[in-house]
Write a protein that holds these residues in place. Structure first.
Motif, short mmCIF file in Angstrom:
data_model
loop_
_atom_site.label_atom_id
_atom_site.label_comp_id
_atom_site.label_asym_id
_atom_site.label_seq_id
_atom_site.Cartn_x
_atom_site.Cartn_y
_atom_site.Cartn_z
N PHE A 50 0.86 -1.17 0.00
CA PHE A 50 0.00 0.00 0.00
C PHE A 50 0.91 1.23 0.00
O PHE A 50 1.87 1.30 0.77
N HIS A 51 0.63 2.20 -0.86
CA HIS A 51 1.45 3.42 -0.88
C HIS A 51 0.58 4.63 -1.20
O HIS A 51 -0.55 4.49 -1.67
N ARG A 52 1.14 5.82 -0.94
CA ARG A 52 0.37 7.05 -1.13
C ARG A 52 1.34 8.18 -1.44
O ARG A 52 2.56 8.03 -1.28
N VAL A 53 0.79 9.30 -1.87
CA VAL A 53 1.63 10.50 -2.07
C VAL A 53 1.05 11.59 -1.17
O VAL A 53 -0.13 11.96 -1.31
N VAL A 54 1.88 12.06 -0.23
CA VAL A 54 1.39 13.06 0.74
C VAL A 54 1.69 14.47 0.23
O VAL A 54 2.50 14.69 -0.66
N MET A 55 1.00 15.42 0.85
CA MET A 55 1.05 16.81 0.42
C MET A 55 2.42 17.43 0.60
O MET A 55 3.17 17.06 1.51
N ASN A 56 2.74 18.36 -0.27
CA ASN A 56 3.98 19.13 -0.17
C ASN A 56 3.66 20.47 -0.84
O ASN A 56 2.90 20.49 -1.81
N PRO A 57 4.21 21.57 -0.33
CA PRO A 57 3.87 22.86 -0.96
C PRO A 57 4.35 22.97 -2.41
O PRO A 57 3.84 23.76 -3.18
N LYS A 58 5.35 22.16 -2.76
CA LYS A 58 5.92 22.28 -4.11
C LYS A 58 5.21 21.37 -5.11
O LYS A 58 4.77 20.27 -4.75
N ARG A 59 5.24 21.80 -6.36
CA ARG A 59 4.70 20.96 -7.44
C ARG A 59 5.57 19.70 -7.60
O ARG A 59 6.79 19.74 -7.39
N ARG A 60 4.94 18.60 -7.97
CA ARG A 60 5.67 17.34 -8.17
C ARG A 60 5.13 16.68 -9.44
O ARG A 60 3.90 16.64 -9.64
N ILE A 61 6.02 16.16 -10.28
CA ILE A 61 5.57 15.48 -11.51
C ILE A 61 6.13 14.05 -11.53
O ILE A 61 7.31 13.84 -11.23
N SER A 62 5.28 13.10 -11.85
CA SER A 62 5.70 11.69 -11.89
C SER A 62 5.31 11.06 -13.22
O SER A 62 4.25 11.37 -13.77
N LEU A 63 6.16 10.16 -13.69
CA LEU A 63 5.87 9.35 -14.88
C LEU A 63 5.77 7.91 -14.39
O LEU A 63 6.74 7.38 -13.85
#
Ligand SMILES: O=C(O)CCC(=O)C(=O)O
Length: 325
Positions: free
Chosen positions: A267-280
């Motif tokens: 199980f995994h997740r992406v938590v909030m961060n003030p900066k923009r993040r881009i994933s492929l």
């Protein structure tokens, strides 16, 4: 527990350039990583840097367009090919009022060829398509190497992983481009607290290229599929911090089923961060005729007794859990 224990960094030059002993050593570490967390990061992976960099650049250019322009490429269906605006998807099945704070673009493989994805008519945004064609081929090439490592890691006859993917029709794949836009830049961020809710991946391997903005976390623990509770509570999360240029590889549910639970699909997740993040995010899977009930030779089949589904049925089962509709 440190990230290194739970999510090790593996050097694929041991496979590409090493002798039999070095390959065996890498395969052993591979097996250990997938038994422990189902996650590792890889360096010297052979995925060309310029292809990774160019795909990232085209993806950013697309997501930098005005929303009205991006909506011209809007997908015609939930999780279908094309652009998706934040608000459609909610991986946190228990929080029915929330949604995941990212825009995305999905490409899906063509049933005709491992090297192609489904054309989407008017939904084609040419610069992304051109770049994705190159990216797709490189991801497929890395996938083939991961299959060889995996056969050795699990002590399977050479070609077993490939057979499990190819024996049921053209192996499917998906490429998801995710824009976790800066929350301050978007009114849609009000009231939401996560970029991507907790989930496991549905398929076999996921090959992830993310940027340096942190956010990806892996839970210590597993989903009990037989309970059909796909949003369980976990209290220990390990941050994934790949070094620049590294890729993250994780196992999806099909590999958990086929190894009878020996390998993890965490199980995994992406938590909030003030900066923009881009994933492929490239997901590799088998042909549509594959089933969750299959097992690799030598892996007894005493787990996941309720989970007897074809791949399309399994997709539907998971999509129903992830929709905000
Ligand atoms: O963006 C990330 O780091 C993870 C993406 C992911 O888990 C997914 O798209 O399924």
């Amino acid at each position: 527990m440190t990230t290194n224990d739970y999510i090790p960094e593996l050097d694929l030059s041991e496979w590409f350039e090493g002798d039999a002993e070095s390959k065996a050593s890498l395969a052993k570490k591979w097996d250990a990583a997938f038994r422990t967390s189902g996650f590792c990061t890889v360096v010297n992976h052979g995925f060309p840097d310029d292809v990774l960099g160019d795909m990232y650049a085209r993806t950013k250019e697309f997501f930098d367009l005005d929303l009205a322009e991006k909506l011209r490429f809007k997908s015609e269906s939930f999780l279908g090919p094309g652009f998706h605006q934040a608000g459609e998807e909610n991986f946190d099945a228990k929080n029915k009022n929330g949604y995941d704070l990212n825009d995305s673009w999905q490409f899906y493989s063509s049933p005709e060829s491992v090297d192609a994805f489904i054309p989407t008519g008017d939904n084609a945004y040419a610069p992304l398509y051109e770049e994705a064609t190159k990216y797709w081929r490189c991801a497929r090439a890395l996938q083939a190497v991961l299959f060889e490592i995996s056969d050795q890691a699990l002590g399977l006859e050479k070609g077993t992983f490939a057979r499990f993917h190819f024996d049921h029709g053209t192996p499917m794949a998906a490429l998801r481009l995710s824009d976790y836009f800066a929350p301050s830049s978007d009114r849609r961020a009000v009231g939401t607290s996560r970029r991507l809710g907790g989930h496991t991946d549905y398929l076999c391997y996921t090959i992830l290229k993310c940027d340096e903005v942190p956010g990806l976390e892996v839970a210590v623990g597993e989903i009990d599929f037989d309970q059909k509770d796909l949003s369980p509570f976990f209290d220990t999360w390990v941050k994934v911090t790949p070094r620049p240029g590294a890729l993250v590889i994780n196992a999806g549910d099909m590999l958990r089923f086929w190894t009878n639970g020996i390998w993890k699909s965490s199980f995994h997740r992406v938590v909030m961060n003030p900066k923009r993040r881009i994933s492929l995010v490239f997901f590799t899977g088998p042909g549509y005729g594959a089933t969750t009930a299959a097992r690799f030779p030598g892996f007894a089949s005493d787990k996941f007794l309720q989970m007897k589904m074809t791949l399309p049925q399994y997709f539907q089962f998971r999509k129903d859990m992830a929709s905000t509709a």
